[in-house]
Design an enzyme around this catalytic site. Structure first.
Site, PDB file in Angstrom:
ATOM      1  CG  HIS A 182      -0.203  -0.088   2.526  1.00 46.34           C
ATOM      2  ND1 HIS A 182       0.300   0.998   3.199  1.00 46.34           N
ATOM      3  CD2 HIS A 182       0.110  -1.167   3.291  1.00 46.34           C
ATOM      4  CE1 HIS A 182       0.881   0.613   4.319  1.00 46.34           C
ATOM      5  NE2 HIS A 182       0.781  -0.697   4.405  1.00 46.34           N
ATOM      6  CG  ASP A 183      -0.451   4.220   1.214  1.00 49.28           C
ATOM      7  OD1 ASP A 183      -1.322   4.914   0.678  1.00 49.28           O
ATOM      8  OD2 ASP A 183      -0.670   3.514   2.226  1.00 49.28           O
ATOM      9  N   GLY A 211       4.946  -0.974   2.813  1.00 44.50           N
ATOM     10  CA  GLY A 211       4.123   0.207   2.652  1.00 44.50           C
ATOM     11  C   GLY A 211       4.913   1.496   2.610  1.00 44.50           C
TER      12      GLY A 211
END
Length: 262
Positions: A121-122, A139
């Site tokens: 994520h991200d 992340g």
């Protein structure tokens, strides 16, 4: 629709260009958008709020756009954006973002992503990168354009890897790796300037000389980071390309949160 295998499940709400091909037993979710010429392999699952550009190739058994592996995520509507002309090999997992940032995981264009790679994520993955087999990006990781990450390497959350950097095989990447450099090992160490990569990308002799001087300032003189930054700043001259490399180095150092590997 003739390019979609009859065993594939494509939600009627998904938006696929007429030239997209979808292989046997693939699954495409309702919030997916896929651009022209992209190929989705057998048994590949593309879900979530995922937007994909043109001429990408997804090999079999990929999981693209699933929810982030973040225990704080409570089902917020987040996204995955993938650019153009990426090759994403077997068993790769690319997750959507979280509410902790803008809510979007971003993959650029012309990347070569090999089997079993995880993009968490991200993450911000630039253009023309190579992620070898088994690379794991945690992340919020940032990977600059043209960077290469060796197989079975793990990258700690929030780490930044600079443009044109190279990470060796099975590295433990727990701190930021500056642009133009080679790092490897566990514990990780900065080894040298990525001379081979720079020459392949037509960096001029003046640029390479300046990058070698920046490496010496950061890693060979035993001085503090502040003194090294001041020395790099003083290297500016009349060559716009060299000045651009200096800007890239100093900007990278300023943007990091994990500290440079030194």
């Amino acid at each position: 629709m003739s390019l979609i295998h009859p065993t594939a499940i494509v939600d009627p709400a998904a938006v696929l260009d007429a030239t997209v091909s979808v292989g046997p037993y693939a699954v495409i979710g309702p919030h997916v958008r896929i651009g022209a010429g992209t190929r989705v392999g057998p048994h590949c699952v593309i879900e979530g709020r995922t937007t994909i550009g043109r001429d990408n190739v997804f090999y079999q058994f990929g999981s693209i756009g699933a929810m982030p592996q973040d225990m704080s995520h409570k089902g917020e509507l987040t996204e995955l954006h993938i650019g153009d002309r990426n090759t994403i090999r077997e068993f790769c997992t690319l997750n959507t973002g979280t509410h902790k940032e803008e809510g979007i995981t971003r993959v650029g264009s012309d990347n070569w992503i090999m089997a079993y790679v995880h993009v968490a994520h991200d993450v911000r993955l630039g253009d023309r990168t190579v992620l070898a087999n088994g690379v794991t990006l945690a992340g919020h990781v940032r990977v600059g354009d043209w960077a290469v990450v060796g197989g079975l390497s793990g990258v700690h959350q929030f780490v930044h890897i600079g443009a044109h950097a190279m990470i060796g095989f099975q590295a433990h990447v727990s701190q930021d790796v500056p642009p133009y450099m080679v790092a490897e090992g566990n514990p990780m160490a900065l080894r040298a300037v990525n001379l081979t990569g720079l020459k392949r990308r037509d960096f001029t002799p003046a640029q390479i000389a300046a990058i070698r001087d920046m490496h010496k300032a950061l890693y060979r003189k035993g001085q503090t980071l502040e003194l090294a930054k001041a020395e790099i700043e003083a290297m500016r001259g009349d060559d716009a390309r060299v000045n651009g490399d200096i800007d890239a180095m100093l900007g990278f150092i300023a943007s990091g949160t994990r500290g440079l590997v030194r």
